[in-house]
Design an enzyme around this catalytic site. Structure first.
Site, PDB file in Angstrom:
ATOM      1  CE  LYS A  53      -3.659   2.108 -21.825  1.00 16.03           C
ATOM      2  NZ  LYS A  53      -5.054   2.076 -22.223  1.00 16.03           N
ATOM      3  CD  GLN A  97      -7.841   3.698 -24.244  1.00 14.24           C
ATOM      4  OE1 GLN A  97      -6.873   3.334 -24.129  1.00 14.24           O
ATOM      5  NE2 GLN A  97      -8.586   3.681 -23.140  1.00 14.24           N
ATOM      6  CG  ASP A 120      -6.829  -3.933 -22.852  1.00 15.89           C
ATOM      7  OD1 ASP A 120      -6.039  -3.494 -21.994  1.00 15.89           O
ATOM      8  OD2 ASP A 120      -7.308  -3.189 -23.653  1.00 15.89           O
TER       9      ASP A 120
END
Ligand code: NAD
Length: 294
Positions: A53, A97, A120
């Site tokens: 990322k 994460q 997200d």
């Protein structure tokens, strides 16, 4: 019939080029989108995801920062960090994460992210907005699936889409997106899961099949309708003595048999995977633009 192979890598590159142009344009106004990824613990797969990322941010001209915390981090310490990031005007997007270590409540963490920085699209406010057809962000993997379809000239409108899997990350939000009366959607959606007694009954009727169960090669050619479009979200590592590592990655779809019956299919790797990361970048760009308007 031999299926057309949908090239996720190529489509992701096309979107990357589009994002690059927008990032350069924003830079002229002194706005630089910034993604902060928080990594708790030392899960090797998570480390790879976060590294990728970060690399993609750099390629696109976006700022990025990875904050690594030890595996014994307390929930309180993580919530304090998120609070700081929420209030830092240089940060456009915050990514925590997953999975998190056992002592940390995942919901509490997701709920603490400012919805306008929740790239997200996991925060209940963003999930709710998505379900009423007023999305701020689109969840990354489902958005990747939708883009793959639309950019391959496959309009889900009026078609029957069968999704296998009902997770909060893939199955449920994808179903929510595809039933909307909107461009790239307006589909009739069936969701199959572990409580579905005869999954094949539904899959056989599908014009579009999206496999997101996390079960290696569970969808075989005899299960699908001739000419169906098959999108494989699954990522599973199976044993393969012919490779150096002794393993290889496969999807939830048995590629060799399904490609003989389907009209289009995504490979694993090189299908949905590259799309998920690029959709995260698109959300980070969107977050930077939205925050600027405030
Ligand atoms: P999950 O384990 O949270 O959910 C799996 C879902 O599949 C569950 O809802 C379950 O009901 C259903 N399921 C499991 N076995 C089933 C069966 N035999 N029959 C019918 N339904 C069944 O997983 P997830 O996070 O949604 O991920 C699914 C898969 O997609 C995994 O392989 C994951 O690695 C992969 N994934 C890939 C990407 C990507 O970018 N390509 C992103 C997210 C997840």
């Amino acid at each position: 019939m031999r299926a057309f192979i949908i090239d996720g890598k190529k489509i992701a590159e096309d979107i990357k080029a589009e994002i690059k142009v927008e990032v350069a344009h924003l830079k002229k106004q002194n706005i630089i989108p910034k993604l902060v990824a928080v990594l708790v613990g030392d899960n090797p797969a998570s480390q790879v995801y976060v590294r990728n990322k970060g690399k993609t941010c750099v390629e696109l001209g976006m700022d990025n920062e990875t904050i690594s915390m030890p595996s014994d981090t307390t929930e309180k310490a993580l919530l304090e960090l998120i609070h700081k990031l929420n209030n830092d005007s240089s940060v456009s997007g915050i990514l925590i994460q997953l999975p998190l270590p056992k002592q940390i409540n995942e919901s509490a963490v997701i709920n603490s992210i400012a919805p306008e920085k929740d790239v997200d699209c996991f925060h209940p406010v963003n999930v709710g907005k998505l379900s009423i057809g007023e999305p701020v962000f689109l969840p990354c993997t489902p958005a990747g699936v939708q883009e793959l379809l639309v950019r391959s000239g496959i309009d889900p409108a009026g078609k029957h889409t069968v999704i296998i899997g009902r997770s909060n990350i893939v199955g449920k939000p994808l179903a929510n997106m595809l039933i909307q009366k909107a461009k790239g959607a307006n589909s009739t959606v069936t969701v199959c899961h572990t409580g579905t007694p005869d999954m094949t009954y539904f899959i056989k009727q599908a014009d579009i099949v999206v496999a997101a169960a996390g079960k290696a090669q569970m969808i075989t050619g005899d299960m699908i309708k001739k000419g169906a479009v098959v999108i494989d979200v699954g990522i599973n590592r199976i044993e393969d003595k012919s490779t150096k590592s002794g393993t290889r990655l496969v999807g939830d779809v048995h590629f060799e048999s399904v490609k003989e019956t389907a009209s289009a299919i995504t490979p694993v790797p090189g299908g949905v995977g590259p799309m998920t990361i690029i959709m995260l970048m698109k959300n980070t760009l969107q977050a930077a633009k939205n925050l600027q308007k405030k």
